[in-house]
Design a protein around this motif. Structure first.
Motif, short mmCIF file in Angstrom:
data_model
loop_
_atom_site.label_atom_id
_atom_site.label_comp_id
_atom_site.label_asym_id
_atom_site.label_seq_id
_atom_site.Cartn_x
_atom_site.Cartn_y
_atom_site.Cartn_z
N ARG A 6 0.85 -1.19 0.00
CA ARG A 6 0.00 0.00 0.00
C ARG A 6 0.88 1.24 0.00
O ARG A 6 1.84 1.33 0.78
N PRO A 7 0.55 2.24 -0.82
CA PRO A 7 1.38 3.44 -0.84
C PRO A 7 1.19 4.27 0.43
O PRO A 7 0.13 4.22 1.06
N MET A 8 2.22 5.02 0.78
CA MET A 8 2.14 5.91 1.94
C MET A 8 1.31 7.14 1.57
O MET A 8 1.60 7.81 0.58
N THR A 9 0.30 7.42 2.36
CA THR A 9 -0.52 8.60 2.14
C THR A 9 0.09 9.77 2.91
O THR A 9 0.94 9.57 3.80
N PRO A 10 -0.29 11.00 2.59
CA PRO A 10 0.23 12.14 3.36
C PRO A 10 -0.06 12.02 4.86
O PRO A 10 0.77 12.40 5.69
N ALA A 11 -1.20 11.46 5.22
CA ALA A 11 -1.52 11.29 6.64
C ALA A 11 -0.58 10.29 7.30
O ALA A 11 -0.14 10.48 8.45
N LYS A 12 -0.25 9.21 6.60
CA LYS A 12 0.69 8.22 7.15
C LYS A 12 2.08 8.83 7.31
O LYS A 12 2.76 8.59 8.30
N TRP A 13 2.52 9.61 6.32
CA TRP A 13 3.82 10.28 6.42
C TRP A 13 3.85 11.22 7.62
O TRP A 13 4.83 11.27 8.37
N ALA A 14 2.76 11.98 7.83
CA ALA A 14 2.69 12.91 8.96
C ALA A 14 2.74 12.15 10.29
O ALA A 14 3.42 12.57 11.23
N ALA A 15 2.01 11.04 10.39
CA ALA A 15 2.01 10.25 11.61
C ALA A 15 3.38 9.65 11.89
O ALA A 15 3.85 9.64 13.04
N LEU A 16 4.06 9.17 10.86
CA LEU A 16 5.40 8.61 11.02
C LEU A 16 6.39 9.69 11.46
O LEU A 16 7.22 9.46 12.34
N THR A 17 6.30 10.87 10.87
CA THR A 17 7.17 11.98 11.25
C THR A 17 6.95 12.36 12.71
O THR A 17 7.91 12.58 13.46
N ALA A 18 5.69 12.44 13.13
CA ALA A 18 5.38 12.78 14.52
C ALA A 18 5.90 11.72 15.49
O ALA A 18 6.44 12.05 16.56
N ALA A 19 5.75 10.46 15.14
CA ALA A 19 6.22 9.37 16.00
C ALA A 19 7.74 9.41 16.13
O ALA A 19 8.29 9.24 17.23
N ASN A 20 8.44 9.64 15.04
CA ASN A 20 9.90 9.70 15.09
C ASN A 20 10.37 10.93 15.86
O ASN A 20 11.38 10.88 16.57
N ARG A 21 9.66 12.05 15.73
CA ARG A 21 10.01 13.25 16.48
C ARG A 21 9.85 12.99 17.97
O ARG A 21 10.69 13.39 18.78
N ALA A 22 8.78 12.29 18.35
CA ALA A 22 8.54 12.00 19.77
C ALA A 22 9.64 11.11 20.35
O ALA A 22 9.95 11.22 21.54
N ARG A 23 10.23 10.28 19.55
CA ARG A 23 11.31 9.40 20.03
C ARG A 23 12.61 10.17 20.26
O ARG A 23 13.54 9.65 20.87
N ARG A 24 12.68 11.42 19.76
CA ARG A 24 13.89 12.23 19.92
C ARG A 24 13.77 13.26 21.05
O ARG A 24 14.76 13.87 21.42
N ILE A 25 12.59 13.48 21.59
CA ILE A 25 12.38 14.49 22.62
C ILE A 25 12.71 13.91 23.99
O ILE A 25 12.14 12.90 24.42
N CYS A 26 13.59 14.56 24.70
CA CYS A 26 14.00 14.10 26.03
C CYS A 26 12.89 14.44 27.03
O CYS A 26 12.46 15.59 27.11
N PRO A 27 12.44 13.47 27.83
CA PRO A 27 11.38 13.77 28.81
C PRO A 27 11.89 14.63 29.98
O PRO A 27 11.09 15.27 30.65
N ASP A 28 13.20 14.66 30.22
CA ASP A 28 13.74 15.44 31.34
C ASP A 28 13.93 16.91 30.99
O ASP A 28 13.48 17.79 31.72
N CYS A 29 14.60 17.18 29.88
CA CYS A 29 14.90 18.58 29.53
C CYS A 29 13.98 19.12 28.44
O CYS A 29 13.94 20.33 28.22
N GLY A 30 13.23 18.25 27.75
CA GLY A 30 12.28 18.70 26.74
C GLY A 30 12.88 19.11 25.41
O GLY A 30 12.19 19.61 24.54
N ARG A 31 14.19 18.92 25.23
CA ARG A 31 14.85 19.31 23.99
C ARG A 31 14.84 18.16 22.98
O ARG A 31 14.79 16.99 23.36
N ASP A 32 14.91 18.54 21.70
CA ASP A 32 15.08 17.55 20.64
C ASP A 32 16.55 17.17 20.60
O ASP A 32 17.41 18.01 20.32
N ALA A 33 16.85 15.92 20.92
CA ALA A 33 18.23 15.47 21.01
C ALA A 33 18.89 15.37 19.64
O ALA A 33 20.11 15.34 19.54
#
Length: 123
Positions: free
Chosen positions: A74-101
């Motif tokens: 199945r091709p990636m839709t714009p909504a799927k790309w946006a969800a994947l980007t958001a999930a990957n961004r969340a994996r980079r945010i430090c819960p202690d200092c709140g910065r994007d590592a």
């Protein structure tokens, strides 16, 4: 001449499924990874065969699907790309200092490296 240990194309010995030794499966079968490399997916079909081989840790298995019955990925839709980007961004945010590592946080630390260095070691 004897057959290899895991040779069972009829499926009578290994769980009722056709079984082949490493690198001896017919060309019309493929693993999920092989299908994906061709832009295909199993598409709901059941496992058609398996490959068995010995390792130091015991017997390993790889499941095979019929390549002729596979369907396009199945091709990636714009909504799927946006969800994947958001999930990957969340994996980079430090819960202690709140910065994007700038990298995915190590799961065993749970924080970015500078924050992990400030935590005192248990005595």
């Amino acid at each position: 001449m004897s057959r290899p240990r895991f040779w069972d194309p009829e499926g009578s010995r290994f769980g009722g499924i056709p079984t082949f030794p490493w690198r001896m499966a017919p060309d019309d079968y493929a693993t999920r990874r092989q299908l994906r490399a061709q832009g295909l997916r199993p598409g709901g079909q059941p496992v058609a065969a398996q490959i068995l081989w010995n390792t130091r840790r015991g017997i390993r298995a790889a499941y095979l699907y019929r390549a002729a019955l596979a369907v396009p990925v199945r091709p990636m839709t714009p909504a799927k790309w946006a969800a994947l980007t958001a999930a990957n961004r969340a994996r980079r945010i430090c819960p202690d200092c709140g910065r994007d590592a700038g990298y995915v946080l190590p799961a065993h630390l749970g924080t970015c490296l500078p924050c992990a260095d400030t935590v005192p070691l248990a005595a």
